[in-house]
Design a protein around this motif. Structure first.
Motif, mmCIF file in Angstrom:
data_model
loop_
_atom_site.group_PDB
_atom_site.id
_atom_site.type_symbol
_atom_site.label_atom_id
_atom_site.label_comp_id
_atom_site.label_asym_id
_atom_site.label_seq_id
_atom_site.Cartn_x
_atom_site.Cartn_y
_atom_site.Cartn_z
ATOM 1 N N SER A 146 14.521 36.955 34.507
ATOM 2 C CA SER A 146 14.087 36.863 33.109
ATOM 3 C C SER A 146 14.908 35.807 32.381
ATOM 4 O O SER A 146 14.375 35.052 31.561
ATOM 5 C CB SER A 146 14.225 38.223 32.415
ATOM 6 N N THR A 165 6.027 27.635 35.818
ATOM 7 C CA THR A 165 6.052 29.063 36.107
ATOM 8 C C THR A 165 5.001 29.471 37.142
ATOM 9 O O THR A 165 5.084 30.563 37.704
ATOM 10 C CB THR A 165 5.833 29.884 34.823
ATOM 11 N N SER A 166 4.035 28.606 37.409
ATOM 12 C CA SER A 166 3.043 28.901 38.446
ATOM 13 C C SER A 166 3.618 28.696 39.850
ATOM 14 O O SER A 166 3.282 29.436 40.783
ATOM 15 C CB SER A 166 1.802 28.013 38.267
ATOM 16 N N VAL A 203 5.184 24.399 30.708
ATOM 17 C CA VAL A 203 5.748 25.648 31.212
ATOM 18 C C VAL A 203 4.804 26.324 32.205
ATOM 19 O O VAL A 203 5.237 26.881 33.215
ATOM 20 C CB VAL A 203 6.080 26.596 30.046
ATOM 21 N N SER A 204 3.507 26.294 31.915
ATOM 22 C CA SER A 204 2.543 26.965 32.801
ATOM 23 C C SER A 204 2.581 26.396 34.207
ATOM 24 O O SER A 204 2.440 27.132 35.194
ATOM 25 C CB SER A 204 1.129 26.855 32.225
ATOM 26 N N ILE A 231 13.589 28.369 30.816
ATOM 27 C CA ILE A 231 12.454 27.452 30.992
ATOM 28 C C ILE A 231 11.518 27.526 29.786
ATOM 29 O O ILE A 231 11.062 26.509 29.259
ATOM 30 C CB ILE A 231 11.694 27.784 32.288
ATOM 31 N N GLY A 232 11.221 28.740 29.333
ATOM 32 C CA GLY A 232 10.290 28.918 28.235
ATOM 33 C C GLY A 232 10.744 28.270 26.942
ATOM 34 O O GLY A 232 9.931 27.740 26.180
ATOM 35 N N MET A 268 13.565 32.372 33.396
ATOM 36 C CA MET A 268 12.296 32.045 32.758
ATOM 37 C C MET A 268 12.436 31.888 31.246
ATOM 38 O O MET A 268 11.702 31.100 30.626
ATOM 39 C CB MET A 268 11.247 33.113 33.096
ATOM 40 N N ALA A 318 7.149 28.246 40.450
ATOM 41 C CA ALA A 318 8.533 28.714 40.582
ATOM 42 C C ALA A 318 8.649 29.990 41.411
ATOM 43 O O ALA A 318 9.532 30.074 42.287
ATOM 44 C CB ALA A 318 9.154 28.917 39.200
ATOM 45 N N CYS A 342 8.133 38.171 35.729
ATOM 46 C CA CYS A 342 9.079 37.466 34.858
ATOM 47 C C CYS A 342 8.536 36.092 34.464
ATOM 48 O O CYS A 342 8.710 35.650 33.324
ATOM 49 C CB CYS A 342 10.429 37.318 35.558
ATOM 50 N N SER A 343 7.880 35.418 35.405
ATOM 51 C CA SER A 343 7.309 34.109 35.096
ATOM 52 C C SER A 343 6.256 34.210 34.006
ATOM 53 O O SER A 343 6.206 33.388 33.088
ATOM 54 C CB SER A 343 6.697 33.490 36.359
ATOM 55 N N GLY A 359 8.459 33.253 30.835
ATOM 56 C CA GLY A 359 8.149 31.828 30.780
ATOM 57 C C GLY A 359 6.907 31.536 29.955
ATOM 58 O O GLY A 359 6.966 30.895 28.903
#
Length: 245
Positions: free
Chosen positions: A145, A164-165, A160-161, A151-152, A148, A167, A64-65, A69
Motif C-alpha cells: 500500500s 499499476t497494471s 498511474v493506470s 506511485i499514486g 502504491m 507492477a 493494493c494497486s 494506486g
C-alpha cells in the motif's frame, strides 16, 4: 474514531455499489491457480499449499494497486478528492479506512483461491494455519500500500493506470510467486530475496506450511517498508504543496 468510522463506511458503500470491480480483481489470481498451481503442483501437498499462499499474495498486490494506486490517482483528478483532503482530521482517517477496506478485500479474495486449492489440489493446511496465513496477508498490505501510495501521489495520474497494471505482475515474478516456493536456483531465486514481495511471501509460507523464512528476505522487507513509508510521505506532502499552495 467517529471520523475513521465515517470514512470506512464510505469506502465499504463505494465497494458494494460496484461489485464487479472485486470480481475483476480476482481474475488473474484465479487464472494462476487454475493454470499453474492445480495442474503443475496440485499433486504435491507442500508445493500446492505454499503456491496457494503465493496466489493469495498476488491478490494483495492487485488489490493494493487498484485501491491505492488507481484510487489515489482518480481522487487527484476529481474535485471531490481535493475537497476530502481539506476536511478536518488530516490524512489518517482516510488511510485507516483504506487499510480496513483492503484487509476485507484480501480476506474475501483469498476464500475462492483456498476453495480451489481444497477441491483441485492436495494442499494441506489446518484451520489455524489458514487464519495465520490470512493474518500474514493482511500484514503484507502495509508495504505494498505504501508503494502504491507513493506511485499514486508522485506520478502523473494519467500514467498511474499503466504502472499499476504491470507492477503486480513484475513484483510477483521477481518475488518468485510464479515458481515452486522450494526452488533454490535460477535467476528468480537469486534476485527475489531483495524484492519486498519475497519477504511477504515467506511470512505467508511460514504461516501455512513447513517453511523457514530467509533472514535476508526478512531484513530487506523491513528496509523496503521503511523506505516506502518515507517515499509515500514525501509524495503526499509534495502533491499537497502543489495542490494547496
Amino acid at each position: 474514531m467517529n471520523t475513521i468510522a465515517a470514512y470506512t463506511k464510505f469506502e465499504i458503500l463505494g465497494a458494494i455499489r460496484i461489485p464487479m470491480v472485486f470480481v475483476a480483481l480476482l481474475f488473474l489470481p484465479t487464472v494462476g491457480m487454475l493454470l499453474f498451481v492445480v495442474p503443475a503442483l496440485g499433486d504435491d501437498p507442500v508445493a500446492a499449499t505454499l503456491s496457494t499462499g503465493s496466489m493469495c499474495l498476488f491478490t494483495v498486490l492487485i488489490i493494493c494497486s487498484a485501491q491505492y494506486g488507481l484510487g489515489i490517482a482518480d481522487a487527484r483528478m476529481k474535485p471531490w478528492g481535493g475537497y476530502v483532503r481539506t476536511l478536518p482530521g488530516g490524512p489518517l482517517p482516510k488511510m485507516v479506512s483504506m487499510i480496513v477496506m483492503s484487509s476485507v478485500f484480501v480476506v474475501a479474495g483469498s476464500i475462492p483461491l483456498i476453495g480451489i486449492a481444497v477441491i483441485g489440489t492436495e494442499a494441506t493446511a489446518s484451520f489455524l494455519d489458514i487464519v495465520l496465513g490470512l493474518g500474514a496477508l493482511v500484514l503484507a498490505v502495509v508495504p505494498f500500500s505504501l508503494l502504491m501510495l507513493a506511485i499514486g501521489y508522485a506520478v502523473n495520474p494519467y500514467l498511474v493506470s499503466v504502472i499499476t497494471s504491470i507492477a503486480p505482475i513484475i513484483l510477483a515474478y521477481l518475488g518468485g510467486l510464479f515458481t515452486d516456493p522450494n526452488s533454490t536456483g535460477g535467476f528468480t531465486a537469486n534476485v527475489s530475496p531483495f524484492i519486498p514481495t519475497r519477504g511477504s511471501a515467506e511470512l505467508v509460507w511460514a504461516a501455512i506450511g513447513d517453511y523457514t523464512p530467509n533472514a535476508l528476505s526478512m531484513v530487506m522487507l523491513g528496509v523496503w517498508t521503511v523506505v516506502l513509508a518515507f517515499l509515500a510521505y514525501r509524495a503526499y506532502r509534495s502533491d499537497e504543496g502543489k495542490r494547496f499552495r
